[in-house]
Write an enzyme that holds these catalytic residues in place. Structure first.
Site, PDB file in Angstrom:
ATOM      1  N   LEU A  15       0.827  -1.215   0.000  1.00 19.66           N
ATOM      2  CA  LEU A  15       0.000   0.000   0.000  1.00 19.66           C
ATOM      3  C   LEU A  15       0.860   1.264   0.000  1.00 19.66           C
ATOM      4  CD1 LEU A  15      -2.895  -0.785   2.502  1.00 19.66           C
ATOM      5  CD2 LEU A  15      -3.027  -0.515   0.030  1.00 19.66           C
ATOM      6  N   ASP A 146      -1.386 -11.063   9.921  1.00 15.21           N
ATOM      7  CA  ASP A 146      -0.406 -12.120   9.654  1.00 15.21           C
ATOM      8  C   ASP A 146       0.056 -12.705  10.980  1.00 15.21           C
ATOM      9  OD1 ASP A 146      -0.478 -11.151   7.093  1.00 15.21           O
ATOM     10  OD2 ASP A 146       1.497 -10.187   7.158  1.00 15.21           O
ATOM     11  N   GLU A 148       2.936 -13.945  11.531  1.00 15.55           N
ATOM     12  CA  GLU A 148       4.331 -13.533  11.735  1.00 15.55           C
ATOM     13  C   GLU A 148       4.491 -12.197  12.451  1.00 15.55           C
ATOM     14  OE1 GLU A 148       5.796 -13.378   7.775  1.00 15.55           O
ATOM     15  OE2 GLU A 148       6.713 -15.357   7.957  1.00 15.55           O
ATOM     16  N   CYS A 380      28.695  -3.540 -10.979  1.00 16.45           N
ATOM     17  CA  CYS A 380      29.092  -4.725 -10.214  1.00 16.45           C
ATOM     18  C   CYS A 380      29.244  -5.943 -11.136  1.00 16.45           C
ATOM     19  CB  CYS A 380      28.118  -4.953  -9.067  1.00 16.45           C
ATOM     20  SG  CYS A 380      28.876  -5.883  -7.730  1.00 16.45           S
ATOM     21  N   HIS A 513      27.982  -0.090  -6.267  1.00 12.81           N
ATOM     22  CA  HIS A 513      26.597   0.228  -6.664  1.00 12.81           C
ATOM     23  C   HIS A 513      26.327   1.724  -6.458  1.00 12.81           C
ATOM     24  CE1 HIS A 513      24.991  -3.872  -7.170  1.00 12.81           C
ATOM     25  NE2 HIS A 513      25.928  -4.188  -6.310  1.00 12.81           N
ATOM     26  N   GLU A 515      23.974   3.437  -7.481  1.00 12.07           N
ATOM     27  CA  GLU A 515      22.544   3.735  -7.349  1.00 12.07           C
ATOM     28  C   GLU A 515      22.091   3.900  -5.898  1.00 12.07           C
ATOM     29  OE1 GLU A 515      23.857   0.876  -8.318  1.00 12.07           O
ATOM     30  OE2 GLU A 515      22.608  -0.880  -7.877  1.00 12.07           O
TER      31      GLU A 515
HETATM   32  N1  GLN Z   1      27.907 -11.925  -8.305  1.00  9.24           N
HETATM   33  C1  GLN Z   1      28.927 -10.951  -8.295  1.00  9.24           C
HETATM   34  C2  GLN Z   1      29.796 -11.041  -7.060  1.00  9.24           C
HETATM   35  O1  GLN Z   1      29.420 -11.605  -6.069  1.00  9.24           O
HETATM   36  C3  GLN Z   1      28.387  -9.551  -8.438  1.00  9.24           C
HETATM   37  C4  GLN Z   1      27.447  -9.153  -7.341  1.00  9.24           C
HETATM   38  C5  GLN Z   1      26.637  -7.938  -7.673  1.00  9.24           C
HETATM   39  O2  GLN Z   1      26.428  -7.608  -8.830  1.00  9.24           O
HETATM   40  N2  GLN Z   1      26.157  -7.257  -6.662  1.00  9.24           N
HETATM   41  O3  GLN Z   1      30.887 -10.536  -7.066  1.00  9.24           O
END
Ligand code: GLN
Length: 541
Positions: A15, A146, A148, A380, A513, A515
């Site tokens: 929601l 739930d 849980e 990654c 990452h 992002e």
């Molecule tokens: N599988 C890859 C690793 O463990 C990349 C992981 C990912 O993209 N976060 O290094």
């Protein structure tokens, strides 16, 4: 002392408890208060780290290396506050801590029970690591009813007794459906959900009603009467066109004002909604658009790459351009179909991923991006695949691969089980899958005269990681001689963190990452640069 706001959900899941909590946090913050957001998840996994994105959407990673629920990403994007390990807990974690204590004999011979031991452990979590915050918003995952979530609801009921009504507030978010056939808005599911909550001893103070249409006064009155809340505390939330409109919509409904009134607090200042108004306007009105193909395994689930989708949108906001995300399933992507499948695409992006399935499709798409000079971003796993593609097709190491996906290969990418953090050796393990990766914020040095340094405008960066495998630094010379630069490297010079191709308009792979750190009000530089370069007017495929 901090005031605690508990957010529960009823009738159905999804929601938007996370978004509501995050929007409320922004509004209170913008009124001059200090806020902290927390998520309590009732499932039995110790954290979502080992869960498939198909099950639970993206795993969000914090600076301090916690693998958490994706709602913490919403919290960060709206409040701008970096979440911490101590902001997400699950039933699994609560029980694993209790069982550790029990084995040490710390319960002094007592029978260990849900009440009081599990509930006490939950209460400890709620108040742990709180400083001078004015408000702590705790979202309880799942739906009331739930099995849980029972210990969590019992714990927050007790908690509000412990700290007193004056210092705690319950918000319940429910669905108020519109029945097309009878052209009616129905309040009964909300009544039932609140009844359920009250049976557990919790009387909500504010009810947020998720609906497709405005709720008429009559129905609001009904909810107020049957659910025992003042009518001004029946808040409607109608579907917004972009999530970044949510703070504006909650402000209009006076959600933050009702919270302050409840706690008898004065507003320190008026909330600043201008940034959200600007963002919403840009998202809804930008004329130019670009198509970015996200090639991955989890493309069918909308939430699997949540932070990535948001980060690209943030880049688009900065460039005043609409970003169309075209999701391409890598599993069945054959080299012969690539040209057709990627027709009209302005940028190719390979996100993070795990395991062999779909890797050949990803590699084929990278060959296409590299040779046709299409802007490429590999994140990654995406960077690891880009390095393997280059090794196979440029360095002619035909058996180049990663030990994650092949036992019998030349390991250009391999498992590392040791790395340094703040000068200390960290150890991973391939035995336990949970929490054993290289996780959280790590610094990297960027090379002079590299594209990545120009993008970040900085010699050093710190980004969030979540991986177990690394590109083998021993191949650096071979790669660099042939045009792929290792342009970002860990401070100890052992781990390649960024790669780029010199003779390409925009080809970057990052081991981290980016992002996770992008925010609508502070878009990530990589996303801004990537979505800018893919503008059709500047660059056309
Ligand atoms: N599988 C890859 C690793 O463990 C990349 C992981 C990912 O993209 N976060 O290094």
């Amino acid at each position: 002392m901090a005031r605690y706001i508990f957010v529960t959900g009823g009738v159905v899941s999804s929601l938007g408890k996370g978004l509501s909590s995050a929007s409320l946090a922004y509004l209170l913050q913008s009124r001059g208060y200090k806020v902290r957001l927390r998520k309590l998840d009732p499932y039995l996994n110790v954290d979502p780290g080992t869960m498939s994105p198909f099950q639970h959407g993206e795993v969000f990673v914090t600076d301090d290396g916690a693998e958490t629920d994706l709602d913490l990403g919403h919290y960060e994007r709206f409040s701008g506050i970096s979440a911490k390990q101590s902001d997400n807990v699950t039933t699994g974690k609560i029980y694993s801590d209790i069982l550790k204590k029990e084995r040490k004999g710390l319960y002094l011979g007592k029978t260990v029970q849900v009440i009081p031991h599990v509930t006490n452990q939950i209460k400890e979590f709620i108040k742990n690591d709180i400083g001078n915050e004015d408000f702590v918003i705790c979202e309880i995952g799942g739906t009331v009813g739930d099995i849980e979530s029972l210990p969590f609801l019992e714990a927050i009921r007790q908690f509000s007794i412990d700290v007193g009504n004056k210092n705690s507030l319950f918000i319940h978010l429910t669905l108020v459906p519109y029945m097309k056939a009878s052209d009616e808005i129905k309040t009964k599911p909300t009544q039932h959900s609140v009844k359920e909550l009250r049976a557990l001893g919790i009387q909500p103070n504010i009810i947020i009603c998720r609906c497709e249409q405005p709720i008429p006064f009559g129905q609001r009155k009904k909810i107020s009467l049957f659910c025992n809340v003042p009518i001004k505390n029946v808040i409607e939330t109608i579907d917004v066109k972009t999530i970044y409109e949510a703070p504006i919509s909650f402000y209009k409904e006076k959600l933050d004002q009702q919270v302050l009134d409840y706690f008898k607090l004065k507003s320190k200042k008026k909330p600043n909604l201008l940034p959200w108004k600007k963002i919403t306007k840009t998202i809804l009105n930008s004329k130019a658009s670009i198509n970015i193909a996200i090639i991955g395994k989890y493309v069918n689930l909308k939430d699997a790459y949540k932070s990535l989708d948001e980060a690209l949108t943030h880049g688009g906001i900065k460039n005043n351009i609409k970003i169309n995300l075209i999701r391409v399933e890598s599993d069945h992507l054959k080299p012969a179909q690539i040209k057709k499948k990627l027709l009209g695409i302005h940028g190719i992006l390979i996100p993070g991923g795990f395991g062999k399935r779909g890797t050949e499709g990803k590699i084929a798409a990278i060959t296409y991006a590299r040779t046709k000079k299409i802007p490429f971003l590999g994140i990654c796993f995406g960077m690891q695949m880009a390095v393997i593609e280059f090794a196979r097709n440029v360095l002619k190491i035909k058996k180049a691969s990663s030990t994650e996906i092949s036992d019998n290969c030349i390991p250009i990418v391999g498992l590392i089980d040791e790395w340094t953090k703040n000068g200390k050796i960290q150890k991973g393990t391939s035995k336990d899958l949970g929490g054993s990766m290289r996780l959280g914020l790590y610094p990297a040095k960027l090379k002079e005269s590299s594209l990545i340094k120009r993008i970040y405008k900085s010699k050093t960066i710190a980004e969030r990681h979540r991986h177990r495998y690394e590109v083998n630094i021993n191949y650096q010379n071979d790669f660099e001689k042939n045009g792929m630069l290792f342009s970002g490297i860990s401070p100890d010079n052992k781990l390649p963190e960024v790669i780029e191709i010199k003779k390409h308009p925009w080809f970057i792979g990052v081991q981290f990452h980016p992002e996770f750190k992008s925010r609508p009000l502070f878009p990530h530089p990589l996303s801004v640069s990537y979505t800018h370069l893919t503008l059709p007017t500047i660059y056309s495929v």
